[in-house]
Motif scaffolding. Sequence first.
Motif, PDB file in Angstrom:
ATOM      1  N   LYS A 244       0.828  -1.200   0.000  1.00  0.00           N
ATOM      2  CA  LYS A 244       0.000   0.000   0.000  1.00  0.00           C
ATOM      3  C   LYS A 244       0.863   1.252   0.000  1.00  0.00           C
ATOM      4  CE  LYS A 244      -3.585   0.137   2.764  1.00  0.00           C
ATOM      5  NZ  LYS A 244      -4.450  -0.045   3.955  1.00  0.00           N
ATOM      6  N   TRP A 245       1.944   1.231   0.771  1.00  0.00           N
ATOM      7  CA  TRP A 245       2.855   2.375   0.793  1.00  0.00           C
ATOM      8  C   TRP A 245       3.546   2.536  -0.560  1.00  0.00           C
ATOM      9  CZ3 TRP A 245       4.218   6.517   3.655  1.00  0.00           C
ATOM     10  CH2 TRP A 245       3.594   6.649   4.905  1.00  0.00           C
ATOM     11  N   LEU A 246       3.999   1.422  -1.153  1.00  0.00           N
ATOM     12  CA  LEU A 246       4.699   1.498  -2.431  1.00  0.00           C
ATOM     13  C   LEU A 246       3.764   2.004  -3.530  1.00  0.00           C
ATOM     14  CD1 LEU A 246       7.295   1.019  -3.975  1.00  0.00           C
ATOM     15  CD2 LEU A 246       6.628  -1.376  -4.281  1.00  0.00           C
ATOM     16  N   VAL A 247       2.543   1.466  -3.574  1.00  0.00           N
ATOM     17  CA  VAL A 247       1.557   1.904  -4.564  1.00  0.00           C
ATOM     18  C   VAL A 247       1.267   3.391  -4.404  1.00  0.00           C
ATOM     19  CG1 VAL A 247      -0.914   1.782  -5.105  1.00  0.00           C
ATOM     20  CG2 VAL A 247       0.433  -0.311  -5.001  1.00  0.00           C
ATOM     21  N   SER A 248       1.033   3.838  -3.181  1.00  0.00           N
ATOM     22  CA  SER A 248       0.706   5.243  -2.950  1.00  0.00           C
ATOM     23  C   SER A 248       1.897   6.160  -3.238  1.00  0.00           C
ATOM     24  CB  SER A 248       0.207   5.452  -1.514  1.00  0.00           C
ATOM     25  OG  SER A 248       1.172   5.050  -0.557  1.00  0.00           O
ATOM     26  N   ILE A 249       3.112   5.702  -2.925  1.00  0.00           N
ATOM     27  CA  ILE A 249       4.313   6.505  -3.214  1.00  0.00           C
ATOM     28  C   ILE A 249       4.463   6.727  -4.716  1.00  0.00           C
ATOM     29  CG2 ILE A 249       6.843   6.416  -3.262  1.00  0.00           C
ATOM     30  CD1 ILE A 249       6.717   5.154  -0.454  1.00  0.00           C
ATOM     31  N   ILE A 250       4.285   5.667  -5.505  1.00  0.00           N
ATOM     32  CA  ILE A 250       4.414   5.792  -6.962  1.00  0.00           C
ATOM     33  C   ILE A 250       3.341   6.720  -7.515  1.00  0.00           C
ATOM     34  CG2 ILE A 250       4.300   4.546  -9.157  1.00  0.00           C
ATOM     35  CD1 ILE A 250       5.437   2.103  -7.678  1.00  0.00           C
ATOM     36  N   MET A 251       2.092   6.544  -7.047  1.00  0.00           N
ATOM     37  CA  MET A 251       1.006   7.409  -7.515  1.00  0.00           C
ATOM     38  C   MET A 251       1.250   8.867  -7.151  1.00  0.00           C
ATOM     39  SD  MET A 251      -2.426   5.153  -6.762  1.00  0.00           S
ATOM     40  CE  MET A 251      -3.437   6.626  -6.928  1.00  0.00           C
ATOM     41  N   VAL A 252       1.677   9.111  -5.910  1.00  0.00           N
ATOM     42  CA  VAL A 252       1.946  10.485  -5.472  1.00  0.00           C
ATOM     43  C   VAL A 252       3.093  11.083  -6.280  1.00  0.00           C
ATOM     44  CG1 VAL A 252       2.825  11.880  -3.548  1.00  0.00           C
ATOM     45  CG2 VAL A 252       1.010  10.208  -3.151  1.00  0.00           C
ATOM     46  N   GLY A 253       4.118  10.271  -6.557  1.00  0.00           N
ATOM     47  CA  GLY A 253       5.250  10.747  -7.352  1.00  0.00           C
ATOM     48  C   GLY A 253       4.829  11.201  -8.740  1.00  0.00           C
ATOM     49  N   PHE A 254       3.999  10.379  -9.416  1.00  0.00           N
ATOM     50  CA  PHE A 254       3.504  10.770 -10.737  1.00  0.00           C
ATOM     51  C   PHE A 254       2.580  11.983 -10.639  1.00  0.00           C
ATOM     52  CE2 PHE A 254       4.902   6.599 -12.265  1.00  0.00           C
ATOM     53  CZ  PHE A 254       5.337   6.919 -13.543  1.00  0.00           C
ATOM     54  N   HIS A 255       1.742  12.010  -9.586  1.00  0.00           N
ATOM     55  CA  HIS A 255       0.823  13.137  -9.413  1.00  0.00           C
ATOM     56  C   HIS A 255       1.587  14.451  -9.241  1.00  0.00           C
ATOM     57  CE1 HIS A 255      -1.850  15.798  -7.012  1.00  0.00           C
ATOM     58  NE2 HIS A 255      -2.743  15.390  -7.882  1.00  0.00           N
ATOM     59  N   GLU A 256       2.632  14.423  -8.426  1.00  0.00           N
ATOM     60  CA  GLU A 256       3.426  15.640  -8.221  1.00  0.00           C
ATOM     61  C   GLU A 256       4.149  16.042  -9.504  1.00  0.00           C
ATOM     62  OE1 GLU A 256       5.975  14.943  -4.908  1.00  0.00           O
ATOM     63  OE2 GLU A 256       4.360  15.156  -3.416  1.00  0.00           O
ATOM     64  N   GLY A 257       4.647  15.043 -10.227  1.00  0.00           N
ATOM     65  CA  GLY A 257       5.329  15.339 -11.488  1.00  0.00           C
ATOM     66  C   GLY A 257       4.388  15.952 -12.511  1.00  0.00           C
TER      67      GLY A 257
ATOM     68  N   GLY B 280     -10.446  12.752   8.105  1.00  0.00           N
ATOM     69  CA  GLY B 280      -9.338  13.692   8.203  1.00  0.00           C
ATOM     70  C   GLY B 280      -7.984  13.025   8.284  1.00  0.00           C
ATOM     71  N   THR B 281      -7.845  11.825   7.698  1.00  0.00           N
ATOM     72  CA  THR B 281      -6.569  11.097   7.728  1.00  0.00           C
ATOM     73  C   THR B 281      -6.037  10.894   6.317  1.00  0.00           C
ATOM     74  OG1 THR B 281      -7.706   8.951   7.663  1.00  0.00           O
ATOM     75  CG2 THR B 281      -7.245   9.883   9.835  1.00  0.00           C
ATOM     76  N   GLY B 282      -4.807  10.403   6.239  1.00  0.00           N
ATOM     77  CA  GLY B 282      -4.217  10.059   4.958  1.00  0.00           C
ATOM     78  C   GLY B 282      -4.197   8.556   4.768  1.00  0.00           C
ATOM     79  N   ILE B 283      -3.694   8.111   3.625  1.00  0.00           N
ATOM     80  CA  ILE B 283      -3.540   6.678   3.338  1.00  0.00           C
ATOM     81  C   ILE B 283      -2.149   6.474   2.756  1.00  0.00           C
ATOM     82  CG2 ILE B 283      -4.340   4.686   2.023  1.00  0.00           C
ATOM     83  CD1 ILE B 283      -7.093   5.837   1.962  1.00  0.00           C
ATOM     84  N   GLY B 284      -1.326   5.701   3.452  1.00  0.00           N
ATOM     85  CA  GLY B 284       0.030   5.470   2.960  1.00  0.00           C
ATOM     86  C   GLY B 284       0.769   6.774   2.787  1.00  0.00           C
ATOM     87  N   ALA B 285       1.309   7.000   1.586  1.00  0.00           N
ATOM     88  CA  ALA B 285       2.058   8.223   1.306  1.00  0.00           C
ATOM     89  C   ALA B 285       1.153   9.386   0.919  1.00  0.00           C
ATOM     90  CB  ALA B 285       3.067   7.959   0.184  1.00  0.00           C
ATOM     91  N   MET B 286      -0.154   9.138   0.821  1.00  0.00           N
ATOM     92  CA  MET B 286      -1.090  10.187   0.447  1.00  0.00           C
ATOM     93  C   MET B 286      -1.524  10.968   1.694  1.00  0.00           C
ATOM     94  SD  MET B 286      -3.485   8.097  -2.297  1.00  0.00           S
ATOM     95  CE  MET B 286      -4.458   9.543  -2.751  1.00  0.00           C
ATOM     96  N   SER B 287      -1.241  12.260   1.698  1.00  0.00           N
ATOM     97  CA  SER B 287      -1.668  13.117   2.806  1.00  0.00           C
ATOM     98  C   SER B 287      -3.187  13.280   2.764  1.00  0.00           C
ATOM     99  CB  SER B 287      -0.996  14.489   2.695  1.00  0.00           C
ATOM    100  OG  SER B 287      -1.444  15.160   1.527  1.00  0.00           O
ATOM    101  N   HIS B 288      -3.738  13.858   3.822  1.00  0.00           N
ATOM    102  CA  HIS B 288      -5.187  14.088   3.837  1.00  0.00           C
ATOM    103  C   HIS B 288      -5.613  14.996   2.687  1.00  0.00           C
ATOM    104  CE1 HIS B 288      -9.244  14.744   5.181  1.00  0.00           C
ATOM    105  NE2 HIS B 288      -9.033  16.039   5.336  1.00  0.00           N
ATOM    106  N   GLU B 289      -4.782  15.988   2.366  1.00  0.00           N
ATOM    107  CA  GLU B 289      -5.099  16.894   1.257  1.00  0.00           C
ATOM    108  C   GLU B 289      -5.198  16.132  -0.067  1.00  0.00           C
ATOM    109  OE1 GLU B 289      -3.252  20.806  -1.073  1.00  0.00           O
ATOM    110  OE2 GLU B 289      -2.200  19.936   0.657  1.00  0.00           O
ATOM    111  N   LEU B 290      -4.250  15.209  -0.285  1.00  0.00           N
ATOM    112  CA  LEU B 290      -4.274  14.418  -1.520  1.00  0.00           C
ATOM    113  C   LEU B 290      -5.450  13.444  -1.532  1.00  0.00           C
ATOM    114  CD1 LEU B 290      -0.468  13.627  -2.026  1.00  0.00           C
ATOM    115  CD2 LEU B 290      -1.877  15.284  -3.261  1.00  0.00           C
ATOM    116  N   VAL B 291      -5.766  12.906  -0.361  1.00  0.00           N
ATOM    117  CA  VAL B 291      -6.910  11.997  -0.256  1.00  0.00           C
ATOM    118  C   VAL B 291      -8.198  12.719  -0.643  1.00  0.00           C
ATOM    119  CG1 VAL B 291      -8.391  10.779   1.403  1.00  0.00           C
ATOM    120  CG2 VAL B 291      -5.925  10.391   1.422  1.00  0.00           C
ATOM    121  N   VAL B 292      -8.371  13.952  -0.138  1.00  0.00           N
ATOM    122  CA  VAL B 292      -9.561  14.746  -0.470  1.00  0.00           C
ATOM    123  C   VAL B 292      -9.591  15.048  -1.967  1.00  0.00           C
ATOM    124  CG1 VAL B 292     -10.700  16.970  -0.142  1.00  0.00           C
ATOM    125  CG2 VAL B 292      -9.769  15.741   1.830  1.00  0.00           C
ATOM    126  N   GLN B 293      -8.428  15.397  -2.532  1.00  0.00           N
ATOM    127  CA  GLN B 293      -8.345  15.662  -3.974  1.00  0.00           C
ATOM    128  C   GLN B 293      -8.799  14.447  -4.772  1.00  0.00           C
ATOM    129  OE1 GLN B 293      -4.515  16.894  -5.327  1.00  0.00           O
ATOM    130  NE2 GLN B 293      -4.590  18.891  -4.303  1.00  0.00           N
TER     131      GLN B 293
END
Length: 274
Positions: A12-25, A140-153
């Motif tokens: 779950k952490w690895l999946v979320s890290i990769i997704m967040v990385g692409f999202h930020e890019g 009001g929580t996050g999931i893995g590497a996804m912060s609460h802000e990213l979760v809401v997005q």
Amino acid sequence: MDFFETILFPFKWLVSIIMVGFHEGLSSIGMPAADGWTWTLSIIGLVLVIRAALIPVFLKQVNAQRRLRLLQPDLKKLQEKYKGKTDPLSRQAMAQEQMALYKEHGTNPFSACLPMLIQMPFFFALFQVLSGITTAANQGTGIGAMSHELVVQFDEASIFGAPLSASVLHGGGGDPVAVAVLTILMILAMTASQFITQKQIMAKNMPEEATASPFLQQQKVVLYILPVVFGVGGIIFPIGVLTYWTITNLWTMGQQFFVTGRRAPGQGRLPHQG
């Protein structure tokens, strides 16, 4: 945390890290951070990373599948040799001779399933991440590497009016008709690409004596059962998970066409592995 959760935790952490990385890019080059297409491309990026890492395993799978089919006439002869012999010594001897055949041909019954088995933890991890998006957003929580802000997005992100975290069975907001239509279209794409890929695997350079083997007959049954499995599972999966699985199947189909297309039409047996 139960046993299943413990196993999936690092995935779950690895999946979320990769997704967040692409999202930020993607966000850094001007795509809207909260847009559904930005998150959809992030999921597609996850597929590309995982499937690119699995290319060496896929090539071994292609060889293993062909070797396994070429082996079927020998296995059929072995079964006929021990037909009607049910005593322990005969069964043990048959098992030993089967293992010797597998070793001689450089394959085993499970090698062709390896890429699918490797992908399953990532698939279930993505399912858990996306299924928990709405709950995490409300709590009001996050999931893995996804912060609460990213979760809401992500929870508010949609494509064609269908939220990426929504599913036919569990809802999730958005236009129910859009969710249902997009789910059906993705299920059709998944099943069609899976069907074409399996037909390509079974038909390419198949020796005539192997086409009537029990192994191939079993694969034909699986070929027609898989669309039913995808159809039933599709109503459970969120749109984001369906996106992942659809792109994965399309990648597999294209990869299979590329690999088998490069093999000479008249090529015979693959060289034995040492």
